[in-house]
Design a protein around this motif. Sequence first.
Motif, PDB file in Angstrom:
ATOM      1  N   SER A 231       0.798  -1.224   0.000  1.00 45.55           N
ATOM      2  CA  SER A 231       0.000   0.000   0.000  1.00 45.55           C
ATOM      3  C   SER A 231       0.834   1.280   0.000  1.00 45.55           C
ATOM      4  O   SER A 231       0.285   2.364   0.098  1.00 45.55           O
ATOM      5  CB  SER A 231      -0.939   0.009   1.207  1.00 45.55           C
ATOM      6  OG  SER A 231      -0.176  -0.032   2.400  1.00 45.55           O
ATOM      7  N   THR A 232       2.148   1.133  -0.094  1.00 43.49           N
ATOM      8  CA  THR A 232       3.005   2.316  -0.120  1.00 43.49           C
ATOM      9  C   THR A 232       4.152   2.120  -1.104  1.00 43.49           C
ATOM     10  O   THR A 232       4.492   0.996  -1.454  1.00 43.49           O
ATOM     11  CB  THR A 232       3.618   2.616   1.268  1.00 43.49           C
ATOM     12  OG1 THR A 232       4.386   1.495   1.678  1.00 43.49           O
ATOM     13  CG2 THR A 232       2.568   2.923   2.309  1.00 43.49           C
ATOM     14  N   ILE A 233       4.695   3.233  -1.518  1.00 45.91           N
ATOM     15  CA  ILE A 233       5.896   3.230  -2.347  1.00 45.91           C
ATOM     16  C   ILE A 233       6.987   3.872  -1.500  1.00 45.91           C
ATOM     17  O   ILE A 233       6.813   4.992  -1.023  1.00 45.91           O
ATOM     18  CB  ILE A 233       5.689   4.050  -3.630  1.00 45.91           C
ATOM     19  CG1 ILE A 233       4.555   3.462  -4.456  1.00 45.91           C
ATOM     20  CG2 ILE A 233       6.981   4.111  -4.443  1.00 45.91           C
ATOM     21  CD1 ILE A 233       4.103   4.371  -5.579  1.00 45.91           C
ATOM     22  N   THR A 234       8.079   3.169  -1.322  1.00 46.35           N
ATOM     23  CA  THR A 234       9.149   3.711  -0.481  1.00 46.35           C
ATOM     24  C   THR A 234      10.279   4.274  -1.332  1.00 46.35           C
ATOM     25  O   THR A 234      10.403   3.960  -2.516  1.00 46.35           O
ATOM     26  CB  THR A 234       9.720   2.625   0.449  1.00 46.35           C
ATOM     27  OG1 THR A 234      10.393   1.645  -0.343  1.00 46.35           O
ATOM     28  CG2 THR A 234       8.633   1.976   1.289  1.00 46.35           C
ATOM     29  N   ILE A 235      11.082   5.080  -0.705  1.00 53.76           N
ATOM     30  CA  ILE A 235      12.254   5.639  -1.368  1.00 53.76           C
ATOM     31  C   ILE A 235      13.180   4.503  -1.815  1.00 53.76           C
ATOM     32  O   ILE A 235      13.798   4.571  -2.872  1.00 53.76           O
ATOM     33  CB  ILE A 235      12.968   6.654  -0.446  1.00 53.76           C
ATOM     34  CG1 ILE A 235      13.984   7.476  -1.226  1.00 53.76           C
ATOM     35  CG2 ILE A 235      13.596   5.979   0.741  1.00 53.76           C
ATOM     36  CD1 ILE A 235      14.534   8.659  -0.438  1.00 53.76           C
ATOM     37  N   TYR A 236      13.211   3.440  -1.040  1.00 50.40           N
ATOM     38  CA  TYR A 236      14.015   2.269  -1.386  1.00 50.40           C
ATOM     39  C   TYR A 236      13.495   1.629  -2.676  1.00 50.40           C
ATOM     40  O   TYR A 236      14.283   1.248  -3.547  1.00 50.40           O
ATOM     41  CB  TYR A 236      13.994   1.252  -0.240  1.00 50.40           C
ATOM     42  CG  TYR A 236      14.696  -0.036  -0.582  1.00 50.40           C
ATOM     43  CD1 TYR A 236      16.085  -0.129  -0.546  1.00 50.40           C
ATOM     44  CD2 TYR A 236      13.977  -1.157  -0.975  1.00 50.40           C
ATOM     45  CE1 TYR A 236      16.740  -1.304  -0.890  1.00 50.40           C
ATOM     46  CE2 TYR A 236      14.619  -2.337  -1.311  1.00 50.40           C
ATOM     47  CZ  TYR A 236      16.001  -2.405  -1.264  1.00 50.40           C
ATOM     48  OH  TYR A 236      16.638  -3.569  -1.596  1.00 50.40           O
TER      49      TYR A 236
END
Length: 57
Positions: free
Chosen positions: A4-9
């Motif tokens: 449910s999220t997009i991370t910087i990684y």
Amino acid sequence: MKKSTITIYDVAKKADVSMATVSRVVNGTGKVKEETRQKVQQIIEDMAIILMLSQED
């Protein structure tokens, strides 16, 4: 389970750049080659669209 999220990684890995580079692009700070900036921005947009579509179910 869906993510449910997009991370910087996630973005850094997909763009083959460092997390610091992604941070500089997102925050509009520091020196980043225009080509790299565009690549990172496009990946962020693409990942956001995929995330939104996957949550429509």
